[in-house]
Design a protein around this motif. Structure first.
Motif, PDB file in Angstrom:
ATOM      1  N   ALA A  24       0.821  -1.207   0.000  1.00  0.00           N
ATOM      2  CA  ALA A  24       0.000   0.000   0.000  1.00  0.00           C
ATOM      3  C   ALA A  24       0.858   1.261   0.000  1.00  0.00           C
ATOM      4  O   ALA A  24       0.590   2.216  -0.743  1.00  0.00           O
ATOM      5  CB  ALA A  24      -0.936  -0.007   1.209  1.00  0.00           C
ATOM      6  N   SER A  27       3.422   1.337  -3.349  1.00  0.00           N
ATOM      7  CA  SER A  27       2.691   1.531  -4.603  1.00  0.00           C
ATOM      8  C   SER A  27       2.146   2.950  -4.733  1.00  0.00           C
ATOM      9  O   SER A  27       1.854   3.408  -5.845  1.00  0.00           O
ATOM     10  CB  SER A  27       1.541   0.524  -4.711  1.00  0.00           C
ATOM     11  OG  SER A  27       0.566   0.742  -3.698  1.00  0.00           O
ATOM     12  N   SER A  28       2.007   3.637  -3.619  1.00  0.00           N
ATOM     13  CA  SER A  28       1.481   5.001  -3.642  1.00  0.00           C
ATOM     14  C   SER A  28       2.536   6.040  -4.005  1.00  0.00           C
ATOM     15  O   SER A  28       2.200   7.199  -4.271  1.00  0.00           O
ATOM     16  CB  SER A  28       0.887   5.357  -2.268  1.00  0.00           C
ATOM     17  OG  SER A  28      -0.136   4.454  -1.903  1.00  0.00           O
ATOM     18  N   ALA A  92       3.818   1.084  -8.608  1.00  0.00           N
ATOM     19  CA  ALA A  92       3.958   2.539  -8.513  1.00  0.00           C
ATOM     20  C   ALA A  92       4.375   3.145  -9.852  1.00  0.00           C
ATOM     21  O   ALA A  92       3.854   4.190 -10.268  1.00  0.00           O
ATOM     22  CB  ALA A  92       4.991   2.892  -7.440  1.00  0.00           C
ATOM     23  N   ASN A 101      -3.234   6.696  -9.722  1.00  0.00           N
ATOM     24  CA  ASN A 101      -2.564   6.481  -8.440  1.00  0.00           C
ATOM     25  C   ASN A 101      -2.222   5.006  -8.258  1.00  0.00           C
ATOM     26  O   ASN A 101      -3.075   4.139  -8.437  1.00  0.00           O
ATOM     27  CB  ASN A 101      -3.468   6.964  -7.296  1.00  0.00           C
ATOM     28  CG  ASN A 101      -2.758   6.904  -5.952  1.00  0.00           C
ATOM     29  OD1 ASN A 101      -2.687   5.862  -5.329  1.00  0.00           O
ATOM     30  ND2 ASN A 101      -2.226   8.046  -5.521  1.00  0.00           N
ATOM     31  N   PHE A 103      -1.741   3.307  -5.680  1.00  0.00           N
ATOM     32  CA  PHE A 103      -2.539   2.640  -4.646  1.00  0.00           C
ATOM     33  C   PHE A 103      -3.864   2.149  -5.221  1.00  0.00           C
ATOM     34  O   PHE A 103      -4.365   1.088  -4.827  1.00  0.00           O
ATOM     35  CB  PHE A 103      -2.800   3.580  -3.472  1.00  0.00           C
ATOM     36  CG  PHE A 103      -3.642   2.957  -2.390  1.00  0.00           C
ATOM     37  CD1 PHE A 103      -3.067   2.081  -1.478  1.00  0.00           C
ATOM     38  CD2 PHE A 103      -4.997   3.229  -2.302  1.00  0.00           C
ATOM     39  CE1 PHE A 103      -3.845   1.489  -0.481  1.00  0.00           C
ATOM     40  CE2 PHE A 103      -5.776   2.637  -1.320  1.00  0.00           C
ATOM     41  CZ  PHE A 103      -5.193   1.772  -0.398  1.00  0.00           C
TER      42      PHE A 103
END
Length: 223
Positions: A24, A27-28, A92, A101, A103
């Motif tokens: 989380a 990947s953001s 990402a 995004n 996420f």
């Protein structure tokens, strides 16, 4: 002073939470790497262009190799963290390249059933890695080798199912409506239930009337 080993299911839960949190967060991040994205898309296209069995053979052995390395004491922990970081970084990069995004991409993957088979398998592998290290320190690995074998076979089975479900999802997305991939939740629910049952059987000393046993005392006569 004797070190009491936490129960395997608790180590698994902590490992799985760390895995999800790592995905989380990483990947953001706004990671920009056109070369990595191009390499990812090339590999992805080469996989999804195949039929079921060749595609499954492209997915399952690769995932099993990662999980097998995670079984190696100490090294497996670093492999677990590296796998989270590298895979989440690709997500990402994909997010940055497609202006979505990262996420959101990760969250969409978690809506598909194969993620709930594949990701827990890695958490099980690294949890067993910690147990193997504990057995080595305590000198009881020989007494618990059957548990290690059963856990490895469990992961082989889980990743084989995960690969089959993921392959089916890809084929449904490519040949039918993209949302048809969610139909794979129907068999996945039964597969997940079966795997939970097997996990409890292998670790029966941690459940029910045997819960007061020491974590390294297992009865394998039930198999």
């Amino acid at each position: 002073m004797q070190i009491k080993m936490p129960r395997l299911r608790r180590i698994f839960l902590i490992s799985f939470i760390i895995e999800l949190a790592g995905f989380a967060i990483i990947s953001s991040l706004p990671i920009h790497d056109p070369a990595l994205y191009a390499s990812f898309k090339s590999e992805d296209n080469s996989i999804i262009s195949q039929s079921f069995f060749p595609m499954w053979l492209s997915i399952f052995p690769h995932n099993l190799l990662i999980a097998s390395i995670e079984f190696i004491p100490i090294i497996g922990i670093f492999m677990f963290l590296f796998s989270i970081g590298s895979t989440a970084s690709v997500i990402a990069v994909e997010g940055t390249s497609t202006h979505i995004n990262g996420f959101a991409i990760f969250a969409s993957l978690m809506l598909l059933p194969h993620s709930w088979l594949e990701l827990p398998a890695y958490a099980v592998a690294v949890s067993t890695d910690i147990y193997i290290f504990y057995y080595l320190i305590k000198g009881t690995l020989r007494d618990n080798y059957l548990k290690i074998i059963y856990m490895y076979l469990f992961i082989v089975l889980e990743l084989a199912f995960a690969g089959a479900i993921e392959t089916s999802e890809i084929l449904l997305e490519e040949s039918a409506h993209p949302f048809d991939a969610f139909y794979m939740w129907i068999p996945s629910v039964f597969i997940i239930a079966l795997l939970i049952w097997l996990f409890r059987r292998i670790n029966s000393a941690e459940y029910g009337h045997k819960q007061e046993q020491q974590p390294d005392e297992y009865d394998f006569n039930q198999f």
